[in-house]
Write an enzyme that holds these catalytic residues in place. Structure first.
Site, PDB file in Angstrom:
ATOM      1  N   CYS A  74      25.299  26.744 -22.350  1.00  0.00           N
ATOM      2  CA  CYS A  74      23.965  26.396 -21.844  1.00  0.00           C
ATOM      3  C   CYS A  74      23.622  27.251 -20.628  1.00  0.00           C
ATOM      4  CB  CYS A  74      23.934  24.919 -21.467  1.00  0.00           C
ATOM      5  SG  CYS A  74      25.230  24.481 -20.305  1.00  0.00           S
ATOM      6  N   GLU A  96      16.382  29.554 -26.750  1.00  0.00           N
ATOM      7  CA  GLU A  96      17.760  29.609 -26.248  1.00  0.00           C
ATOM      8  C   GLU A  96      18.567  30.326 -27.333  1.00  0.00           C
ATOM      9  OE1 GLU A  96      19.668  25.779 -25.850  1.00  0.00           O
ATOM     10  OE2 GLU A  96      20.947  26.508 -24.241  1.00  0.00           O
ATOM     11  N   LYS A 121      30.913   9.610 -28.681  1.00  0.00           N
ATOM     12  CA  LYS A 121      30.641  10.210 -29.992  1.00  0.00           C
ATOM     13  C   LYS A 121      30.767  11.718 -29.823  1.00  0.00           C
ATOM     14  CE  LYS A 121      27.172  11.890 -32.010  1.00  0.00           C
ATOM     15  NZ  LYS A 121      27.952  12.997 -32.604  1.00  0.00           N
ATOM     16  N   GLU A 163      22.146  16.239 -19.853  1.00  0.00           N
ATOM     17  CA  GLU A 163      22.463  17.645 -19.583  1.00  0.00           C
ATOM     18  C   GLU A 163      21.989  18.423 -20.799  1.00  0.00           C
ATOM     19  OE1 GLU A 163      23.637  18.841 -16.832  1.00  0.00           O
ATOM     20  OE2 GLU A 163      24.405  17.074 -15.798  1.00  0.00           O
TER      21      GLU A 163
HETATM   22  P1  NAD Z   1      22.730  19.009 -30.260  1.00  0.00           P
HETATM   23  O1  NAD Z   1      21.660  18.460 -29.403  1.00  0.00           O
HETATM   24  O2  NAD Z   1      22.378  19.423 -31.641  1.00  0.00           O
HETATM   25  O3  NAD Z   1      23.906  17.931 -30.417  1.00  0.00           O
HETATM   26  C1  NAD Z   1      24.518  17.346 -29.298  1.00  0.00           C
HETATM   27  C2  NAD Z   1      25.147  16.029 -29.702  1.00  0.00           C
HETATM   28  O4  NAD Z   1      24.113  15.139 -30.125  1.00  0.00           O
HETATM   29  C3  NAD Z   1      26.109  16.144 -30.895  1.00  0.00           C
HETATM   30  O5  NAD Z   1      27.175  15.269 -30.702  1.00  0.00           O
HETATM   31  C4  NAD Z   1      25.250  15.691 -32.061  1.00  0.00           C
HETATM   32  O6  NAD Z   1      25.998  15.173 -33.135  1.00  0.00           O
HETATM   33  C5  NAD Z   1      24.432  14.605 -31.391  1.00  0.00           C
HETATM   34  N1  NAD Z   1      23.191  14.243 -32.066  1.00  0.00           N
HETATM   35  C6  NAD Z   1      22.332  15.035 -32.727  1.00  0.00           C
HETATM   36  N2  NAD Z   1      21.292  14.286 -33.194  1.00  0.00           N
HETATM   37  C7  NAD Z   1      21.513  13.010 -32.797  1.00  0.00           C
HETATM   38  C8  NAD Z   1      20.819  11.773 -32.959  1.00  0.00           C
HETATM   39  N3  NAD Z   1      19.667  11.707 -33.614  1.00  0.00           N
HETATM   40  N4  NAD Z   1      21.355  10.665 -32.406  1.00  0.00           N
HETATM   41  C9  NAD Z   1      22.505  10.707 -31.732  1.00  0.00           C
HETATM   42  N5  NAD Z   1      23.221  11.843 -31.559  1.00  0.00           N
HETATM   43  C10 NAD Z   1      22.722  12.978 -32.074  1.00  0.00           C
HETATM   44  O7  NAD Z   1      23.398  20.201 -29.445  1.00  0.00           O
HETATM   45  P2  NAD Z   1      24.587  21.147 -29.877  1.00  0.00           P
HETATM   46  O8  NAD Z   1      24.099  22.103 -30.908  1.00  0.00           O
HETATM   47  O9  NAD Z   1      25.803  20.357 -30.179  1.00  0.00           O
HETATM   48  O10 NAD Z   1      24.873  21.919 -28.499  1.00  0.00           O
HETATM   49  C11 NAD Z   1      24.111  22.982 -28.058  1.00  0.00           C
HETATM   50  C12 NAD Z   1      23.056  22.540 -27.063  1.00  0.00           C
HETATM   51  O11 NAD Z   1      23.659  21.813 -26.015  1.00  0.00           O
HETATM   52  C13 NAD Z   1      22.364  23.711 -26.399  1.00  0.00           C
HETATM   53  O12 NAD Z   1      20.985  23.440 -26.287  1.00  0.00           O
HETATM   54  C14 NAD Z   1      23.008  23.770 -25.023  1.00  0.00           C
HETATM   55  O13 NAD Z   1      22.224  24.375 -24.031  1.00  0.00           O
HETATM   56  C15 NAD Z   1      23.235  22.333 -24.749  1.00  0.00           C
HETATM   57  N6  NAD Z   1      24.270  22.156 -23.743  1.00  0.00           N
HETATM   58  C16 NAD Z   1      23.890  21.768 -22.490  1.00  0.00           C
HETATM   59  C17 NAD Z   1      24.848  21.642 -21.489  1.00  0.00           C
HETATM   60  C18 NAD Z   1      24.467  21.208 -20.101  1.00  0.00           C
HETATM   61  O14 NAD Z   1      25.367  20.843 -19.356  1.00  0.00           O
HETATM   62  N7  NAD Z   1      23.202  21.240 -19.718  1.00  0.00           N
HETATM   63  C19 NAD Z   1      26.190  21.904 -21.774  1.00  0.00           C
HETATM   64  C20 NAD Z   1      26.536  22.288 -23.067  1.00  0.00           C
HETATM   65  C21 NAD Z   1      25.564  22.410 -24.043  1.00  0.00           C
END
Ligand code: NAD
Length: 486
Positions: free
Chosen positions: A293, A390, A183, A259
């Site tokens: 991140c 963040e 997804k 992650e």
């Molecule tokens: P997010 O958590 O809002 O979304 C991530 C994914 O989860 C998206 O595909 C989103 O559609 C999905 N999602 C959201 N709610 C959901 C639910 N209830 N059920 C299933 N899927 C759901 O994060 P974002 O805004 O897309 O990305 C930014 C965040 O990601 C930051 O906190 C960043 O630090 C983190 N990040 C971490 C890493 C790592 O490797 N640790 C890498 C990249 C980004």
């Protein structure tokens, strides 16, 4: 592979990819993919429903046994072909990333090189998944341990690296012999769809990879997580969403790799090479428009060098051109959407109210697109909200320190533990400080750490498990022990 769907610029697919075929969503809906630099619609992508999620899991379930039985060498050759095809399509994929995500073209090209490398690295790991055999201490039998694939894997990824956050999971999962359902985020589905199209052309069999974008991720996940074939969830995104998914995954006791978010301290001691520290700070803060991140989030600078660091760093931040990532010389593209700009603006205003002074930037840029200027704040208090959050934008708060132990306490005073950075000419002090920072990764006199050959992941609430390195492929394996007598 059949291809019947409408296409976006450059003939990028916009359908759902299930069982090796492109199709519309059962609900008939479409998701607008916006260019954050211009607010224009780049393409409309099929909006997957819970029924589509189940169809994708069915397809993965059907493909799983055949893929698991495919000789590792054959799987490895296919992964290697995926690496080659991604590299061959660098220009096209990088431009697609800029159009839907906004980052500068040079960063997007870097992302493609990094993303593709996970295929090459894991093609090499695929033929080296080891087991063990040993005699039981009793002498009565042999202990045989081997690592079969875990089964169907759900992958949920964020928008900040539209290609890399997928391939970092996909390559080891496929190498280990699993079929997957992805997804991608609704903000950046196009890169995901084009990458899997290339992978299918490179020889990944039908049903082994399935991709279903959706605008209703909660409902999608609820349906997929209960599918009988799903054995693992690999998620990259915010800690907040990660907690929700972990809770739900526990209903089926799924294996998970998470992650999650970061809040990286960037420490500059007074014996550091300040020019090198500024260079590293620019990399750690500004790569990919500061939406990473791993972004340096809090700059702890020792009092004796804080004036010099602040002056040079502010000059470097001021020299960054903010604009459309496709334009020549741009070093910082738009934020992902207007909401992100509002969040950043709120944090900066809060910091100023709490006593920070603005050395650079500090106001959203007017006009079309989602732009925020490079911003440097000084005299920030460790207790202010900006040091707790963040930031995910081009804002650098500087916190001066004198007492080393207190600085370490503050650096660790967060629920996050993804990464930290340390600058000093004294290697022993650098290593000691690295050991004391509670983070899964440390950049010691370096502003970038990501490498497919190294374990990427966080301590504390920044995650569970690791991606990359020799560990990465075992995350997608089970461990089976056979007590054997002969
Ligand atoms: P997010 O958590 O809002 O979304 C991530 C994914 O989860 C998206 O595909 C989103 O559609 C999905 N999602 C959201 N709610 C959901 C639910 N209830 N059920 C299933 N899927 C759901 O994060 P974002 O805004 O897309 O990305 C930014 C965040 O990601 C930051 O906190 C960043 O630090 C983190 N990040 C971490 C890493 C790592 O490797 N640790 C890498 C990249 C980004």
């Amino acid at each position: 592979m059949t291809q019947t769907q409408t296409t976006a610029p450059g003939h990028v697919p916009t359908g759902l990819f299930i069982g090796g075929a492109w199709r519309e969503g059962t609900g008939g809906g479409r998701i607008d993919v916006l260019n954050p630099a211009t607010d224009e619609v780049v393409a409309e992508v099929a909006d997957g429903t819970p029924d589509d999620a189940i169809a994708a899991c069915d397809a993965a379930e059907a493909a799983q046994p055949g893929w698991a039985a495919t000789p590792p060498r054959e799987r490895a050759e296919i992964l290697r072909a995926c690496w080659e095809t991604m590299i061959d399509h660098t220009d096209e994929l990088a431009e697609l990333i800029v159009r839907e995500q906004g980052k500068p073209l040079a960063d997007a090209r870097g992302e493609i090189a990094y993303s593709a490398e996970f295929f090459r690295w894991n093609s090499e790991e695929t033929v080296r998944i080891r087991g063990e055999i040993g005699r039981a201490p009793s002498g009565n039998n042999q202990i045989i341990v081997h690592h079969p694939p875990v089964g169907v894997v759900l992958m949920i990824t964020p928008w900040n690296f539209p290609a890399a956050m997928i391939t970092r999971k996909l390559a080891p999962a496929l190498g280990a012999g699993n079929a997957v359902v992805i997804k991608p985020p609704k903000e950046t589905p196009l890169t995901a769809l084009r990458v899997v199209e290339l992978m299918a052309e490179a020889g990944v069999p039908d049903g082994v990879i399935n991709v279903v974008p959706t605008s209703t991720s909660g409902d999608w996940f609820d349906a997929a997580v209960d599918h009988r074939a799903v054995r693992m969830l690999s998620f990259t995104g915010s800690t907040e969403v990660g907690r929700v998914l972990l809770r739900r995954a526990s209903d089926r006791v799924l294996k998970t790799v998470m992650e999650l978010g970061g809040n990286a301290p960037f420490v500059v001691f007074d014996d550091a090479d300040i020019d090198a520290a500024v260079e590293g700070a620019m990399v750690a803060k500004m790569r990919h428009s500061a939406e990473t991140c791993t972004a340096a989030n809090r700059f702890y600078v020792e009092a004796g060098v804080v004036d010099e660091f602040a002056e040079k760093f502010t000059a470097a931040m001021a020299a960054v051109k903010v604009g459309n990532g496709l334009d020549e010389g741009v070093g910082c593209g738009p934020m992902i959407n207007k909401g992100a700009v509002e969040d950043i603006d709120g944090l900066v205003r809060g910091a100023v109210t709490e006593g920070a002074s603005v050395l650079l930037g500090g106001e959203p840029l007017p006009g079309a697109g989602c732009f925020y200027p490079t911003t440097v704040l000084r005299d920030v208090s460790h207790d202010s909200s900006i040091a707790r959050a963040e930031i995910f934008g081009p804002v650098a708060p500087i916190i001066s320190f004198t007492d080393h132990d207190e600085m370490i306490r503050q650096a660790n005073d967060t629920e996050m533990g993804l990464i930290g950075y340390v600058y000093t000419r004294d290697l022993a002090k650098g290593l000691r400080t690295s050991e004391r920072i509670q983070a899964g990764m440390i950049g010691l006199n370096r502003g970038a750490v990501s490498d497919p050959a190294a374990p990427f992941g966080g301590m504390k609430q920044s995650g569970l498990g690791r991606e990359g390195s020799t560990d990465g492929i075992y995350e997608f394996c089970e461990t089976q022990y056979i007590a054997a007598s002969w």
